[in-house]
Scaffold this motif. Structure first.
Motif, PDB file in Angstrom:
ATOM      1  N   ASP A  42      57.774  69.172  99.144  1.00 13.44           N
ATOM      2  CA  ASP A  42      58.086  67.744  97.819  1.00 13.44           C
ATOM      3  C   ASP A  42      58.870  68.803  96.667  1.00 13.44           C
ATOM      4  O   ASP A  42      58.949  69.876  96.698  1.00 13.44           O
ATOM      5  CB  ASP A  42      57.399  67.569  97.382  1.00 13.44           C
ATOM      6  CG  ASP A  42      56.239  66.950  97.799  1.00 13.44           C
ATOM      7  OD1 ASP A  42      57.045  65.878  99.100  1.00 13.44           O
ATOM      8  OD2 ASP A  42      55.199  66.136  98.131  1.00 13.44           O
ATOM      9  N   THR A  43      59.872  67.860  95.684  1.00  8.52           N
ATOM     10  CA  THR A  43      60.865  68.700  95.037  1.00  8.52           C
ATOM     11  C   THR A  43      60.341  68.029  93.785  1.00  8.52           C
ATOM     12  O   THR A  43      59.657  66.593  94.125  1.00  8.52           O
ATOM     13  CB  THR A  43      61.324  69.224  94.949  1.00  8.52           C
ATOM     14  OG1 THR A  43      62.197  67.821  95.934  1.00  8.52           O
ATOM     15  CG2 THR A  43      61.891  69.959  96.332  1.00  8.52           C
ATOM     16  N   PRO A  44      60.204  67.817  92.709  1.00  8.46           N
ATOM     17  CA  PRO A  44      60.001  66.866  91.092  1.00  8.46           C
ATOM     18  C   PRO A  44      60.984  66.036  90.866  1.00  8.46           C
ATOM     19  O   PRO A  44      61.694  66.048  91.369  1.00  8.46           O
ATOM     20  CB  PRO A  44      60.657  67.760  90.301  1.00  8.46           C
ATOM     21  CG  PRO A  44      60.381  69.410  90.748  1.00  8.46           C
ATOM     22  CD  PRO A  44      60.689  69.088  91.942  1.00  8.46           C
ATOM     23  N   GLY A  45      60.101  64.720  91.405  1.00  9.05           N
ATOM     24  CA  GLY A  45      60.455  63.261  91.439  1.00  9.05           C
ATOM     25  C   GLY A  45      61.290  63.073  92.621  1.00  9.05           C
ATOM     26  O   GLY A  45      62.095  62.184  93.070  1.00  9.05           O
ATOM     27  N   GLU A  46      61.080  63.786  93.557  1.00  5.74           N
ATOM     28  CA  GLU A  46      61.385  63.513  95.298  1.00  5.74           C
ATOM     29  C   GLU A  46      60.322  63.908  96.257  1.00  5.74           C
ATOM     30  O   GLU A  46      60.297  65.298  96.521  1.00  5.74           O
ATOM     31  CB  GLU A  46      62.533  63.544  95.274  1.00  5.74           C
ATOM     32  CG  GLU A  46      63.538  63.415  96.942  1.00  5.74           C
ATOM     33  CD  GLU A  46      64.980  64.092  97.447  1.00  5.74           C
ATOM     34  OE1 GLU A  46      65.501  63.988  98.798  1.00  5.74           O
ATOM     35  OE2 GLU A  46      65.568  64.667  96.178  1.00  5.74           O
ATOM     36  N   ARG A  47      59.890  62.829  96.876  1.00  8.07           N
ATOM     37  CA  ARG A  47      58.728  62.964  97.901  1.00  8.07           C
ATOM     38  C   ARG A  47      59.496  62.918  99.189  1.00  8.07           C
ATOM     39  O   ARG A  47      60.606  62.481 100.040  1.00  8.07           O
ATOM     40  CB  ARG A  47      58.200  61.252  98.112  1.00  8.07           C
ATOM     41  CG  ARG A  47      57.114  62.211  98.998  1.00  8.07           C
ATOM     42  CD  ARG A  47      56.019  60.903  99.300  1.00  8.07           C
ATOM     43  NE  ARG A  47      55.191  60.625 100.280  1.00  8.07           N
ATOM     44  CZ  ARG A  47      54.925  60.252 101.335  1.00  8.07           C
ATOM     45  NH1 ARG A  47      56.218  59.701 101.551  1.00  8.07           N
ATOM     46  NH2 ARG A  47      54.430  60.291 101.471  1.00  8.07           N
ATOM     47  N   ALA A  48      59.459  64.755  99.988  1.00  6.60           N
ATOM     48  CA  ALA A  48      59.817  64.963 101.283  1.00  6.60           C
ATOM     49  C   ALA A  48      59.320  63.728 102.167  1.00  6.60           C
ATOM     50  O   ALA A  48      58.397  63.280 102.039  1.00  6.60           O
ATOM     51  CB  ALA A  48      59.553  66.382 101.462  1.00  6.60           C
ATOM     52  N   PRO A  49      59.548  63.887 103.699  1.00  6.92           N
ATOM     53  CA  PRO A  49      59.663  63.225 104.459  1.00  6.92           C
ATOM     54  C   PRO A  49      57.905  63.429 105.071  1.00  6.92           C
ATOM     55  O   PRO A  49      57.406  65.121 104.735  1.00  6.92           O
ATOM     56  CB  PRO A  49      60.304  63.633 105.684  1.00  6.92           C
ATOM     57  CG  PRO A  49      61.340  63.990 104.469  1.00  6.92           C
ATOM     58  CD  PRO A  49      61.224  64.809 103.230  1.00  6.92           C
ATOM     59  N   THR A  50      57.247  62.406 105.512  1.00  3.73           N
ATOM     60  CA  THR A  50      55.973  62.927 106.636  1.00  3.73           C
ATOM     61  C   THR A  50      56.144  62.005 107.287  1.00  3.73           C
ATOM     62  O   THR A  50      56.978  61.080 107.882  1.00  3.73           O
ATOM     63  CB  THR A  50      54.832  62.310 105.373  1.00  3.73           C
ATOM     64  OG1 THR A  50      55.712  60.167 104.662  1.00  3.73           O
ATOM     65  CG2 THR A  50      54.737  62.662 103.581  1.00  3.73           C
ATOM     66  N   ILE A  51      54.735  62.375 108.586  1.00  3.50           N
ATOM     67  CA  ILE A  51      54.137  61.674 109.525  1.00  3.50           C
ATOM     68  C   ILE A  51      53.391  61.123 109.297  1.00  3.50           C
ATOM     69  O   ILE A  51      52.096  61.622 108.792  1.00  3.50           O
ATOM     70  CB  ILE A  51      54.240  62.718 111.032  1.00  3.50           C
ATOM     71  CG1 ILE A  51      55.749  63.692 111.235  1.00  3.50           C
ATOM     72  CG2 ILE A  51      54.169  62.242 111.854  1.00  3.50           C
ATOM     73  CD1 ILE A  51      55.342  64.773 111.757  1.00  3.50           C
TER      74      ILE A  51
END
Length: 380
Positions: A136-145
């Motif tokens: 994750d980065t500020p303001g952007e959610r990383a991919p998930t399963i």
């Protein structure tokens, strides 16, 4: 590139149904604590001061920072060391860490999960492995399963309210079907991976070539094989977030190997799962008219014997709960000698079969939360 997963992109779930991105930046104190821990346990890394200066500068500019490959590997292994619900931590240093932080597309994640399964399965000689994807980065959610494990069996609801398959996976099966997946309707249909990336959900079927399954039979009762039971070899957890020094990696599937009771005393025995104890008891000819006959206990032991016997005959790594309990005590004592707290949740560490006969039963533990850690994600 050989494609081990088949993608199904016929339908996407709207962004309104998904978890929002992380807005806040990394906490500098968390970052500092981890960097100091890393340098304390890895003296060859050199002076901590220059590294802290770089980390603080990067956080000030971007709200986050980038772990070195060595820091990532150490953080993932220590997260396993700190997992208070895991009995199998003695070999935490052996965890194979696959750095795939550059991968942030659904197809890319599916391909790397396929490779994870291939490496971890190792023709039955299971290797503890973790694959770490983008943070994750500020303001952007990383991919998930969305699946809780890379290999899970589907659940189909009958018109009479019954379930064919694993009732624990009803919701994931519904989501897979919304995305266009159709199973065969058997008790052991492997679900596709449901991956959330770039604003949508997609389903990616797992190639049968990647799935090592063990058909269950009993060393004494030939009828046991007629029950048609089996289980997969690699318990790869895929719905937990790896947290290292304030940086969150929400997609980081990891595995060890099975302890027999996970399959024989939970997955196949729980009333809310495959509920096989009444079936086994009937075949054994046990008196099930009342609880005092301890028919469930007898059936449970025979079911667990079948699991251990079958995995051993097929050359697939598995551990019994007595051996794993002794190993955990050895791990705990080693941690204490190194001056570290070994967090443990008694209710998870004590096996679900014959708990009082194992050494982990007869003591208390420090049930504290340490970082780095694996945490449960929330879609609220």
């Amino acid at each position: 590139m050989l494609r081990w997963f088949r993608s199904n992109k016929c339908k996407k779930i709207t962004e309104a149904e998904q978890e929002p991105g992380r807005e806040e930046g990394v906490d500098k104190e968390e970052a500092e604590d981890f960097i100091r821990l890393y340098h304390a346990e890895n003296p060859s890394a050199g002076s901590v001061k220059p590294r802290l200066r770089d980390v603080f500068g990067e956080i000030s500019q971007t709200g986050t920072y980038t772990h070195t490959a060595a820091e990532l590997a150490f953080g993932a292994r220590v997260a396993w060391r700190n997992s208070n619900r895991c009995i199998g931590r003695l070999y935490w240093k052996s965890l194979r860490v696959r750095d795939r932080r550059h991968v942030d597309t659904a197809d890319g994640i599916a391909e790397e999960c396929a490779e994870h399964l291939r490496i971890a399965t190792n023709k039955g000689k299971i290797r503890p492995t973790i694959t770490v994807f983008a943070p994750d980065t500020p303001g952007e959610r990383a991919p998930t399963i969305w699946n809780d494990q890379l290999i899970r069996y589907a659940a189909y609801l009958n018109s009479d309210g019954g379930v064919v398959g694993d009732p624990a996976n009803i919701e994931v099966t519904r989501m897979a079907r919304r995305l266009g997946w159709r199973g065969h309707g058997t008790r052991f249909d492997v679900l596709p991976l449901i991956i959330e990336a770039k604003g949508g959900l997609t389903a990616h079927e797992v190639s049968p070539e990647l799935i090592l399954e063990v058909p269950l039979r009993h060393p004494e009762f030939s009828w046991f094989a007629e029950l048609g039971l089996k289980w997969h070899a690699v318990p790869a957890i895929s719905n937990m977030c790896l947290e290292i020094g304030g940086v969150r990696y929400p997609c980081a599937p990891f595995n060890g190997w099975y302890m027999g009771t996970e399959i024989g005393a939970r997955n196949l025995a729980d009333v809310g799962r495959y509920d096989q104890l009444p079936v086994v008891a009937e075949r054994l000819g046990l008196d099930t008219s009342h609880d005092r006959t301890l028919w469930r206990d007898q059936a449970l032991v025979e079911l667990n014997i079948a699991v251990l016997h079958s995995f051993a005959e097929d050359g697939v790594t598995i551990s019994d709960h007595h051996t794993e309990s002794r190993r955990f005590i050895a791990h705990l004592e080693k941690e204490e000698r190194n001056g570290r707290v070994c967090p443990a949740d008694w209710s998870w560490i004590v096996p679900p079969l014959s708990g009082a006969t194992t050494p982990v039963f007869h003591r208390y533990y420090d049930d504290v939360q340490l970082t780095p850690m694996f945490s449960h994600r929330s879609r609220e």
